[in-house]
Scaffold this active site. Structure first.
Site, mmCIF file in Angstrom:
data_model
loop_
_atom_site.group_PDB
_atom_site.id
_atom_site.type_symbol
_atom_site.label_atom_id
_atom_site.label_comp_id
_atom_site.label_asym_id
_atom_site.label_seq_id
_atom_site.Cartn_x
_atom_site.Cartn_y
_atom_site.Cartn_z
ATOM 1 N N LYS A 100 16.696 -5.318 -62.896
ATOM 2 C CA LYS A 100 15.574 -6.213 -62.632
ATOM 3 C C LYS A 100 14.267 -5.417 -62.472
ATOM 4 O O LYS A 100 14.296 -4.180 -62.403
ATOM 5 C CB LYS A 100 15.873 -7.041 -61.382
ATOM 6 C CG LYS A 100 17.098 -7.950 -61.543
ATOM 7 C CD LYS A 100 17.396 -8.718 -60.271
ATOM 8 C CE LYS A 100 18.595 -9.620 -60.427
ATOM 9 N NZ LYS A 100 18.919 -10.377 -59.193
ATOM 10 N N GLU A 217 25.016 -15.104 -71.812
ATOM 11 C CA GLU A 217 23.826 -14.340 -71.447
ATOM 12 C C GLU A 217 23.502 -13.261 -72.476
ATOM 13 O O GLU A 217 22.330 -13.005 -72.773
ATOM 14 C CB GLU A 217 24.028 -13.737 -70.056
ATOM 15 C CG GLU A 217 24.033 -14.791 -68.962
ATOM 16 C CD GLU A 217 24.420 -14.266 -67.595
ATOM 17 O OE1 GLU A 217 24.383 -15.058 -66.629
ATOM 18 O OE2 GLU A 217 24.759 -13.070 -67.483
#
Length: 240
Positions: A100, A217
């Site tokens: 992230k 994903e």
């Protein structure tokens, strides 16, 4: 898809069982199933690999890679052009792992990648990417009703992320263990979040929570042609 280990030889007999739990046998243009062991049948055409309507492109690509890696002769004299390689073992899964924005900003990319490499999983996709809002909303659509959803989207689009596709036996569950609990304060020491994060809102890394979500994903974050199928040299030392 199943992982291959090696081909030790070719014979005119119906089947040769190899040391590394492989066998090479004649087959028609069908995938053959065995009941006691999970396996996949990959068809090779020598000298050219055929396009078979009921075979997925991923298996065709994998077979082509096997052909190149094992340097199978072409053609094999009087032997038929079609063979099937039965590769025994456990089911290979795919998972999506994302460093992230906070992990990228803190310079933790190499540390996180190395943990998956040392475990023995295979990296098939990797890129630095600035996530657009639409993609972030689609990725986290199951959390849309949550009050923290807008803040989550703002966070994940605030800077570049590292997108990764990993492959291996049991990779989804194992990756979740490597990553640790969502709340880093509850994550065990030795996990990524347990060692490198302190707050849920800055927990460094994302991992798919099921094989189905892993596929979904990866398809969201990677375009066609961005994944690489290859056979690691260390494969025989990771699985039987």
């Amino acid at each position: 898809m199943m992982e291959g280990v090696g081909v030790l030889g070719v014979s005119s007999s119906a089947s040769i069982v190899c040391k590394r739990s492989c066998s090479l046998s004649y087959a028609s243009n069908k995938l053959i199933q065995r009941s006691k062991t999970q396996l996949a049948a990959f068809l090779l055409a020598l000298p050219s690999f055929p396009k078979i309507s009921n075979m997925s492109s991923s298996i065709q690509n994998h077979c082509s890679q096997l052909h190149q890696t094992w340097h199978l002769p072409s053609p094999l004299g009087r032997f038929p052009a079609y063979f099937s390689i039965f590769i025994f073992g456990e089911q290979v899964e795919e998972t999506y792992i994302m460093v992230k924005p906070d992990g990228v900003q803190r310079g933790l990319v190499g540390e996180i990648i190395s943990r998956f490499e040392r475990k023995g999983f295979k990296l098939t996709g990797l890129k630095l990417f600035q996530c657009p809002q639409e993609l972030a909303e689609e990725h986290y659509k199951d959390l849309k009703s949550k009050p923290f959803f807008p803040k989550l989207i703002e966070y994940i689009t605030s800077g570049p992320v590292i997108c990764m596709a990993w492959e291996g036996v049991g990779v989804v569950a194992s990756a979740r263990k490597l990553i640790g609990s969502t709340n880093p304060l509850q994550a065990e020491p030795g996990t990524i979040r347990g060692d490198l994060a302190v707050q849920t809102g800055r927990n460094v890394v994302h991992g798919s929570d099921s094989p189905e979500n892993g596929k979904r994903e990866i398809a969201l974050w990677f375009k066609e042609g961005e994944l690489c199928q290859w056979i690691p040299a260390q494969a025989p030392w990771l699985t039987e």
